[in-house]
Every structure is written in structure tokens, then in C-alpha cells.
Enzyme design. Structure first.
Site, PDB file in Angstrom:
ATOM      1  N   SER A 170       0.992  -1.245  -0.125  1.00 55.12           N
ATOM      2  CA  SER A 170      -0.137   0.173  -0.143  1.00 55.12           C
ATOM      3  C   SER A 170       0.870   1.338  -0.103  1.00 55.12           C
ATOM      4  O   SER A 170       1.932   1.105   0.723  1.00 55.12           O
ATOM      5  CB  SER A 170      -0.800   0.122   1.310  1.00 55.12           C
ATOM      6  OG  SER A 170      -1.570   1.471   1.357  1.00 55.12           O
TER       7      SER A 170
ATOM      8  N   TYR B 166      -1.975  -0.752  10.109  1.00 50.41           N
ATOM      9  CA  TYR B 166      -2.183  -1.021   8.679  1.00 50.41           C
ATOM     10  C   TYR B 166      -0.828  -0.634   7.910  1.00 50.41           C
ATOM     11  O   TYR B 166      -0.440  -1.416   7.331  1.00 50.41           O
ATOM     12  CB  TYR B 166      -3.265  -0.549   8.154  1.00 50.41           C
ATOM     13  CG  TYR B 166      -3.635  -0.747   6.530  1.00 50.41           C
ATOM     14  CD1 TYR B 166      -3.959  -1.935   6.244  1.00 50.41           C
ATOM     15  CD2 TYR B 166      -3.343   0.301   5.688  1.00 50.41           C
ATOM     16  CE1 TYR B 166      -4.121  -2.100   4.850  1.00 50.41           C
ATOM     17  CE2 TYR B 166      -3.569   0.069   4.228  1.00 50.41           C
ATOM     18  CZ  TYR B 166      -3.827  -1.233   3.837  1.00 50.41           C
ATOM     19  OH  TYR B 166      -4.024  -1.506   2.853  1.00 50.41           O
TER      20      TYR B 166
HETATM   21  P1  NDP Z   1     -11.387  -6.195  -0.660  1.00 46.73           P
HETATM   22  O1  NDP Z   1     -11.715  -6.361   0.876  1.00 46.73           O
HETATM   23  O2  NDP Z   1     -12.233  -5.602  -1.451  1.00 46.73           O
HETATM   24  O3  NDP Z   1     -11.168  -7.857  -1.006  1.00 46.73           O
HETATM   25  C1  NDP Z   1     -10.353  -8.388  -0.266  1.00 46.73           C
HETATM   26  C2  NDP Z   1      -9.989  -9.881  -0.769  1.00 46.73           C
HETATM   27  O4  NDP Z   1      -9.264 -10.588   0.118  1.00 46.73           O
HETATM   28  C3  NDP Z   1     -11.466 -10.625  -1.070  1.00 46.73           C
HETATM   29  O5  NDP Z   1     -11.137 -11.600  -2.290  1.00 46.73           O
HETATM   30  C4  NDP Z   1     -11.333 -11.533   0.328  1.00 46.73           C
HETATM   31  O6  NDP Z   1     -12.062 -12.688   0.303  1.00 46.73           O
HETATM   32  C5  NDP Z   1      -9.755 -11.712   0.588  1.00 46.73           C
HETATM   33  N1  NDP Z   1      -9.583 -11.848   1.992  1.00 46.73           N
HETATM   34  C6  NDP Z   1     -10.037 -11.078   3.108  1.00 46.73           C
HETATM   35  N2  NDP Z   1      -9.489 -11.696   4.155  1.00 46.73           N
HETATM   36  C7  NDP Z   1      -9.041 -12.539   3.901  1.00 46.73           C
HETATM   37  C8  NDP Z   1      -8.370 -13.718   4.803  1.00 46.73           C
HETATM   38  N3  NDP Z   1      -8.277 -13.621   5.960  1.00 46.73           N
HETATM   39  N4  NDP Z   1      -7.862 -14.770   3.973  1.00 46.73           N
HETATM   40  C9  NDP Z   1      -8.053 -15.077   2.638  1.00 46.73           C
HETATM   41  N5  NDP Z   1      -8.550 -14.103   2.012  1.00 46.73           N
HETATM   42  C10 NDP Z   1      -8.982 -12.928   2.308  1.00 46.73           C
HETATM   43  O7  NDP Z   1      -9.924  -5.535  -0.614  1.00 46.73           O
HETATM   44  P2  NDP Z   1      -9.098  -4.924  -1.487  1.00 46.73           P
HETATM   45  O8  NDP Z   1      -9.169  -5.318  -3.138  1.00 46.73           O
HETATM   46  O9  NDP Z   1      -9.472  -3.479  -1.787  1.00 46.73           O
HETATM   47  O10 NDP Z   1      -7.680  -5.184  -1.134  1.00 46.73           O
HETATM   48  C11 NDP Z   1      -6.753  -5.995  -1.660  1.00 46.73           C
HETATM   49  C12 NDP Z   1      -5.432  -5.770  -1.286  1.00 46.73           C
HETATM   50  O11 NDP Z   1      -4.824  -4.312  -1.701  1.00 46.73           O
HETATM   51  C13 NDP Z   1      -5.194  -5.566   0.216  1.00 46.73           C
HETATM   52  O12 NDP Z   1      -3.830  -6.231   0.775  1.00 46.73           O
HETATM   53  C14 NDP Z   1      -5.295  -4.297   0.792  1.00 46.73           C
HETATM   54  O13 NDP Z   1      -4.679  -4.041   1.887  1.00 46.73           O
HETATM   55  C15 NDP Z   1      -4.507  -3.842  -0.770  1.00 46.73           C
HETATM   56  N6  NDP Z   1      -4.726  -2.278  -1.068  1.00 46.73           N
HETATM   57  C16 NDP Z   1      -6.099  -1.846  -1.207  1.00 46.73           C
HETATM   58  C17 NDP Z   1      -6.263  -0.523  -1.385  1.00 46.73           C
HETATM   59  C18 NDP Z   1      -7.664   0.120  -1.482  1.00 46.73           C
HETATM   60  O14 NDP Z   1      -7.680   1.448  -1.699  1.00 46.73           O
HETATM   61  N7  NDP Z   1      -8.794  -0.830  -1.850  1.00 46.73           N
HETATM   62  C19 NDP Z   1      -5.157   0.241  -1.214  1.00 46.73           C
HETATM   63  C20 NDP Z   1      -3.947  -0.015  -1.050  1.00 46.73           C
HETATM   64  C21 NDP Z   1      -3.836  -1.520  -0.823  1.00 46.73           C
HETATM   65  P3  NDP Z   1     -13.609 -12.885   0.614  1.00 46.73           P
HETATM   66  O15 NDP Z   1     -14.173 -12.420  -0.630  1.00 46.73           O
HETATM   67  O16 NDP Z   1     -13.789 -14.330   0.904  1.00 46.73           O
HETATM   68  O17 NDP Z   1     -13.937 -11.974   1.816  1.00 46.73           O
END
Ligand code: NDP
Length: 248
Positions: free
Chosen positions: A142, A156
Site C-alpha cells: 500500500s 495497517y
Molecule cells: P477487498 O476487501 O475488496 O477484497 C479482499 C479480498 O481478500 C477478498 O477476495 C477477500 O475474500 C480476501 N480476503 C480478505 N481477508 C482474507 C483472509 N483472511 N484470508 C483469505 N482471503 C481474504 O480488498 P481490496 O481488493 O481493496 O484489497 C486487496 C489488497 O489491496 C489488500 O492487501 C489491501 O490492503 C490492498 N490495498 C487496497 C487499497 C484500496 O484502496 N482498496 C489500497 C492499497 C492497498 P472474501 O471475498 O472471501 O472475503
């Protein structure tokens, strides 16, 4: 369009929704066979499997909570068994827990570290055993690893900063084997985790963004596809920011 990842085998953690799902779609469009994990949204994951298979590549969804190291190991094993190996690992699963110092719970601290940091190490260690020259490891960090301009985001930010040190060190371990490892560090991206509408989003766009909009998951996936491809063998140990100028 020529497919840059034809016959490659990829595992994407947290691939059912958001940025991870966009990466799944993009790598599949580039010809890679795909395994991805999710934690709870089985129906969404199954729908994505069908969508990806329609592109003519293999696709499997694996329920695996990244907070559980044994589940992460099992996901890597299943990927290797069912796809016949692993060439690309994308660690995208992540959680965002915000809260003031006085109220931040140890449970939230531990979950953040387990999912955002420990699972990345566990998956990388397991996948690297099966990887050959030319393999790629990409973590979704991030921009907050380098700048956290709000209250409540310390844990975070810490978890994403940890990934910077991790890839710098692991680049040394993996470089002699011809395997690269990098972070992609998004800024605000429109997903369930960070929707691009509402008071917080408008404040971000007005006060912090050079490009005054949220990014899309597809824009992040394009950078991941570039790093996963054949032209980036000389990029390793790097944290590449894609943040609309949030950190500028
Ligand atoms: P979302 O919450 O939209 O999606 C998260 C995804 O990760 C889903 O597929 C979810 O699965 C899965 N997930 C969550 N927790 C777990 C777990 N404990 N074990 C396995 N799978 C898990 O998040 P984003 O797409 O926004 O974020 C993805 C990555 O990008 C993260 O690492 C986040 O920190 C990073 N990020 C996001 C930003 C943003 O602005 N969106 C900015 C910077 C970084 P399920 O559908 O089953 O819940």
C-alpha cells in the site's frame, strides 16, 4: 493481443473480490492458469471460476483463511498439484483495521499481522520451493507503507511497511535462482474495502490526490501483469507505487 503468460501457473491470494479478482481476470486473459484463495465468499469465488474458465484456462478457487498458516500452505500445495506447478504468486489478501491508539485491540493487531504479513511470508516460502528460474512473486502492499496522513492507520501502515523490508531481503535470497519479488503499492482503489463515494472518499480526492479520482482494480492488475511478465527479470526488491500521486 498476444498473451504474455501463456501456460504459466499462478496463485492469487484473496482473489475473489476487489483488486485480487481483477488480477485473477487479467492474468487469465494473459493466458495463465489460475488458482485463487478467498476466506468466506464462496458463491462469488465460484462465479469467478466459471468466468475465468470461459477464457480457456484452468481455474480453481480454494477456501483458505490467510490468518491460518496451515491453510495457506495447503493452498500452495493444492495449486502445485492441480495446476502442475507454480510460476507466479500474487499475495493480495489483506485486511484494513483502523482505530485510535487507545482503542485498538490486540486481536485486530494480531489479525493484521497474520493476514497482511505472516501469510505473505508463509506463501512465499512454500511457493518458492516449487519455483524455477523466471518465476515471479508480487505482493500487494500500500502507498500507506510510505505515508499515513490520517489518525488510526498505524497498524495497517506498519503491516505494509513490513512488506518493503521483506521483499528487499527476499530479493537477495531469490535473486541467485532467477526469481524476482516485488511489491505493488496502490493508493485509493475503488473496492469494497475502500469505496470511491462518500465523505471520506471526497476528502481524499480533494486533499490528497494529484490525480483527483480513485484508481480502478484493473489499473493495479495491469501493473501486476507487467511485473509477472517476461520483460521484468531485472526488477526485484522494489516497491512500485500506483497511487494517483497520493504520496507525491
Ligand atoms: P477487498 O476487501 O475488496 O477484497 C479482499 C479480498 O481478500 C477478498 O477476495 C477477500 O475474500 C480476501 N480476503 C480478505 N481477508 C482474507 C483472509 N483472511 N484470508 C483469505 N482471503 C481474504 O480488498 P481490496 O481488493 O481493496 O484489497 C486487496 C489488497 O489491496 C489488500 O492487501 C489491501 O490492503 C490492498 N490495498 C487496497 C487499497 C484500496 O484502496 N482498496 C489500497 C492499497 C492497498 P472474501 O471475498 O472471501 O472475503
Amino acid at each position: 493481443m498476444s498473451q504474455t503468460l501463456s501456460k504459466k501457473r499462478a496463485l492469487v491470494t484473496g482473489g475473489s473480490r476487489g483488486i485480487g479478482a481483477a488480477i485473477v481476470r487479467r492474468l487469465a486473459r494473459e493466458g495463465a492458469h489460475i488458482a485463487f484463495t478467498y476466506s468466506s465468499s464462496a458463491a462469488t469465488a465460484d462465479k469467478l471460476v466459471a468466468e475465468v474458465k470461459a477464457l480457456g484456462v484452468q481455474a480453481i478457487a480454494i477456501q483458505a483463511d490467510s490468518a491460518d498458516a496451515s491453510a495457506v500452505l495447503a493452498a500452495v500445495d493444492r495449486t502445485v498439484q492441480e495446476l502442475g506447478g507454480i510460476d507466479i504468486l500474487v499475495n493480495s489478501a489483506g485486511v484494513l483495521k483502523m482505530g485510535p491508539l487507545d482503542e485498538f485491540s490486540l486481536a485486530d493487531f494480531d489479525q493484521t499481522v497474520a493476514v497482511n504479513v505472516r501469510a505473505v511470508f508463509v506463501a512465499t516460502q512454500a511457493a518458492a520451493k516449487h519455483m524455477r528460474k523466471g518465476a515471479r512473486i508480487i505482493n500487494i502492499g500500500s502507498c500507506n507503507a510510505e505515508r499515513m496522513p490520517f489518525q488510526g492507520g498505524a497498524v495497517y501502515a506498519m503491516s505494509k511497511s513490513a512488506l518493503q523490508g521483506l521483499v528487499q531481503g527476499l530479493a537477495r535470497d531469490l535473486g541467485p535462482r532467477g526469481i524476482t519479488i516485488n511489491n505493488v503499492q496502490p493508493g485509493p482503489i475503488n473496492t469494497d474495502m475502500n469505496p470511491d463515494q462518500g465523505e471520506f472518499a471526497e476528502m481524499l480526492k480533494a486533499q490528497y490526490m494529484a490525480v483527483q479520482r480513485y484508481g480502478s482494480a484493473d489499473e493495479v492488475a495491469a501493473m501486476v501483469a507487467y511485473l509477472a511478465g517476461p520483460e521484468t527479470g531485472y526488477v526485484t526488491g522494489a516497491s512500485l507505487t500506483i497511487d494517483g500521486g497520493f504520496n507525491a
